[in-house]
Design an enzyme around this catalytic site. Structure first.
Site, short mmCIF file in Angstrom:
data_model
loop_
_atom_site.label_atom_id
_atom_site.label_comp_id
_atom_site.label_asym_id
_atom_site.label_seq_id
_atom_site.Cartn_x
_atom_site.Cartn_y
_atom_site.Cartn_z
CE LYS A 22 -1.83 1.76 4.09
NZ LYS A 22 -1.52 3.18 4.26
CG ASN A 23 2.21 2.72 3.61
OD1 ASN A 23 1.05 3.02 3.31
ND2 ASN A 23 2.61 2.53 4.85
CB CYS A 116 -5.90 10.58 11.12
SG CYS A 116 -4.35 9.77 11.35
NE ARG A 121 -0.33 10.56 9.91
CZ ARG A 121 -0.61 9.48 9.18
NH1 ARG A 121 -1.72 8.81 9.39
NH2 ARG A 121 0.22 9.06 8.26
CG ASP A 305 2.84 1.71 9.46
OD1 ASP A 305 2.48 2.58 10.26
OD2 ASP A 305 3.04 1.95 8.25
NE ARG A 397 -6.73 4.13 5.08
CZ ARG A 397 -5.70 4.53 5.83
NH1 ARG A 397 -5.80 4.61 7.12
NH2 ARG A 397 -4.55 4.85 5.28
C1 LIG Z 1 0.83 6.30 3.29
C2 LIG Z 1 2.07 6.06 4.06
O1 LIG Z 1 3.13 5.77 3.51
N1 LIG Z 1 1.97 6.16 5.40
C3 LIG Z 1 3.12 5.87 6.21
C4 LIG Z 1 3.95 7.13 6.37
O2 LIG Z 1 3.10 8.15 6.89
P1 LIG Z 1 3.61 9.66 6.86
O3 LIG Z 1 4.31 9.91 5.59
O4 LIG Z 1 2.43 10.50 7.19
O5 LIG Z 1 4.61 9.65 8.09
P2 LIG Z 1 5.79 10.66 8.42
O6 LIG Z 1 7.08 9.91 8.40
O7 LIG Z 1 5.67 11.86 7.55
O8 LIG Z 1 5.43 11.09 9.90
C5 LIG Z 1 6.23 10.76 11.01
C6 LIG Z 1 6.04 11.81 12.09
O9 LIG Z 1 6.45 13.09 11.60
C7 LIG Z 1 5.44 14.06 11.81
N2 LIG Z 1 5.47 15.04 10.70
C8 LIG Z 1 5.46 14.62 9.41
C9 LIG Z 1 5.48 15.53 8.38
C10 LIG Z 1 5.51 16.90 8.67
O10 LIG Z 1 5.52 17.76 7.79
N3 LIG Z 1 5.51 17.27 9.98
C11 LIG Z 1 5.50 16.39 11.02
O11 LIG Z 1 5.52 16.77 12.18
C12 LIG Z 1 4.14 13.23 11.82
O12 LIG Z 1 3.09 13.91 12.47
C13 LIG Z 1 4.58 11.98 12.55
O13 LIG Z 1 4.52 12.19 13.93
O14 LIG Z 1 5.04 6.85 7.23
C14 LIG Z 1 4.65 6.49 8.57
C15 LIG Z 1 5.91 6.34 9.40
O15 LIG Z 1 6.65 5.27 8.97
C16 LIG Z 1 3.81 5.22 8.52
O16 LIG Z 1 3.32 4.95 9.81
C17 LIG Z 1 2.64 5.39 7.57
O17 LIG Z 1 2.01 4.13 7.37
C1 LIG Z 2 -0.69 4.82 9.20
C2 LIG Z 2 -0.84 4.15 8.05
O1 LIG Z 2 -1.28 4.68 6.89
P1 LIG Z 2 -1.65 6.21 6.58
O2 LIG Z 2 -0.39 7.00 6.60
O3 LIG Z 2 -2.22 6.14 5.20
O4 LIG Z 2 -2.63 6.67 7.61
C3 LIG Z 2 -0.49 2.72 7.94
O5 LIG Z 2 -0.34 2.23 6.81
O6 LIG Z 2 -0.36 2.05 8.99
#
Ligand SMILES: CC(=O)N[C@H]1[C@@H](OP(=O)(O)OP(=O)(O)OC[C@H]2O[C@@H](n3ccc(=O)[nH]c3=O)[C@H](O)[C@@H]2O)O[C@H](CO)[C@@H](O)[C@@H]1O
Ligand SMILES: C=C(OP(=O)(O)O)C(=O)O
Length: 418
Positions: A22-23, A116, A121, A305, A397
């Site tokens: 998915k990711n 969420c 996030r 995850d 999802r």
């Molecule tokens: C669709 C997808 O691929 N989702 C994955 C992606 O989510 P996602 O890309 O949202 O995760 P991030 O690595 O960006 O987030 C990690 C942390 O950084 C914080 N943050 C992030 C961006 C930003 O601009 N500011 C900020 O503060 C977030 O709130 C969170 O606490 O990576 C996460 C961490 O491995 C996984 O759990 C999710 O499954």
């Molecule tokens: C947190 C997850 O996905 P998303 O970033 O799409 O919410 C996940 O795949 O576990």
């Protein structure tokens, strides 16, 4: 609304096919925005998030067509630059169209995703990085309005945290920027490598993947390509926990040990055996489960995850375990539900103490997010009696055919519609 009914206590044996990630698949679909030629993706999983991404791309005027089993052909001219609230609020990965739209159409209007169930996030790193590349960004009425009238220009971006999404957004934007971009403290997740390989197959010039610094030399345009989505390491880890919690023996077909280092090390510490075979990973347990301490970290650390699934398994392990969640501030929503099934878990801030119990008992429980949902399925597989899991749209999802895959290995699980 559909529910799962699980009658626990059966040992799982057999084979489970691991689908495309998915990711990774979601981001590879977004990469299709960067060219008018066709990007053909194979091994695309049949999950709801892929359908949502398809709807998002269609709304931007991009064609997304079935080109064979599990294969999508993506491409075309951008007809709209707006990612609307109703889609972004459904799936946060929608934010990833921001960088590619700016790079190719020089403007974008993307709804702010908001928080969420697992945390607030924010997307500040995405926005700051794009501003470094020359974008002008205004936040208005819940939307990110971004323009790059003269196109994006390569620069040095230092991420304060190795965010997966920010790395991907900036990486895709930089492929079409003028000059060279460095992304320092880039995320190193295997899904980022998958995206880099796909972008390079489309004509991008990216090096440094996996090292923490990505170097991107912008090109005039990208072209079409054929690319296969990597196997889902989280789906694989999840079914490994199903073998672990039921004392089973599963061959996870297509699973790759290379992507699962920290997960495999932790499984082995708990007493679950993992062997790499020609067709995938064999996971089995014959002795008792042992408690372990886990801290979630960016890759190559233990993935957030996989946290909820391990918690279910550790709830029936011998001794105490501690899980510390460092990535998301609110990712313990499964704890009260596990406790309703007889688990003994206490949360103290970012850590949860799990005192192993000899058995769980089935109960009606409610899913709160994707991985939390599966932790309740795992608990249900091991519990005495019947577990009813509601709100399984969270699960749809990201997991394809959960009941089919588990039932084929001996689980008593049925999906029912109300
Ligand atoms: C669709 C997808 O691929 N989702 C994955 C992606 O989510 P996602 O890309 O949202 O995760 P991030 O690595 O960006 O987030 C990690 C942390 O950084 C914080 N943050 C992030 C961006 C930003 O601009 N500011 C900020 O503060 C977030 O709130 C969170 O606490 O990576 C996460 C961490 O491995 C996984 O759990 C999710 O499954
Ligand atoms: C947190 C997850 O996905 P998303 O970033 O799409 O919410 C996940 O795949 O576990």
């Amino acid at each position: 609304m559909d529910r799962f009914i699980i009658r626990g206590g059966r040992r799982l044996t057999g084979e489970i096919e691991i689908g495309g990630a998915k990711n990774s698949g979601l981001k590879l679909m977004v990469a299709g925005l960067l060219t008018s030629e066709r990007l053909v993706l194979s091994n695309v999983p049949g999950i709801a998030d892929i359908q949502t991404m398809r709807d998002l791309l269609l709304g931007l005027g991009i064609a997304v067509e079935e080109a064979g089993p599990r294969t999508l052909s993506i491409g075309g001219e951008i007809g709209s630059v707006e990612a609307p609230y109703d889609i972004v609020s459904k799936m946060r990965a929608s934010i990833l169209v921001l960088g590619p739209l700016l790079a190719r159409a020089r403007e974008a209007k993307v709804s702010l995703p908001g928080g969420c169930a697992i945390g607030t996030r924010p997307v500040d790193m995405h926005l700051k990085g794009l501003e470094t590349l020359g974008a002008v960004i205004r936040l208005e009425n819940g939307y990110i309005n971004a323009t790059a009238p003269d196109g994006l220009k390569g620069d040095r971006i230092i991420l304060p945290f190795a965010s997966v999404g920010a790395t991907e957004n900036l990486l895709m934007a930089a492929t079409l920027a003028k000059g060279r971009t460095h992304i320092v403290n880039a995320a190193r997740e295997p899904e980022i490598s998958d995206l880099v390989h796909c972008l390079n197959a489309m004509g991008a010039q990216i090096t440094g993947e996996g090292s923490g610094t990505l170097v991107i030399d912008g090109v005039e345009k990208l072209h079409g390509a054929h690319y296969a989505v990597m196997p889902d390491r989280i789906e694989c880890g999840t079914y490994a926990c199903a073998a672990g919690i039921t004392g089973g023996d599963l061959l996870l077909v297509g699973g790759r040990a290379d992507d699962l280092g920290a997960v495999i090390r932790t499984l082995e510490e708990t007493g679950v055996e993992v062997v790499e075979e020609a067709r995938g990973l064999r996971v089995r347990r014959s002795g008792t489960l042992q408690g372990v301490d886990i801290m979630t970290e960016p890759y190559p650390g233990f993935p957030t995850d996989m946290q909820a699934q391990f918690m279910a398994m550790l709830s029936v392990a011998e001794g105490a375990s501690m899980i510390t969640e460092t990535i998301f501030e609110n990712r313990f929503m499964h704890v009260p539900e596990l406790n309703r099934m007889g688990a003994r878990v206490n949360v103290h801030g970012r850590s949860a103490i799990i005192r192993g119990v000899s058995k769980l008992s089935g109960a009606p429980v409610m899913a709160t997010d994707l991985r939390a949902s599966f932790s309740l399925i795992l608990a249900g597989l091991a519990a005495e009696g019947e577990t009813q899991l509601s709100r399984i749209y969270h699960l749809d999802r990201g997991y394809e055919g959960v009941d089919r895959k588990l039932a084929a290995c001996g689980a008593d699980i049925a999906r029912v519609s109300d």
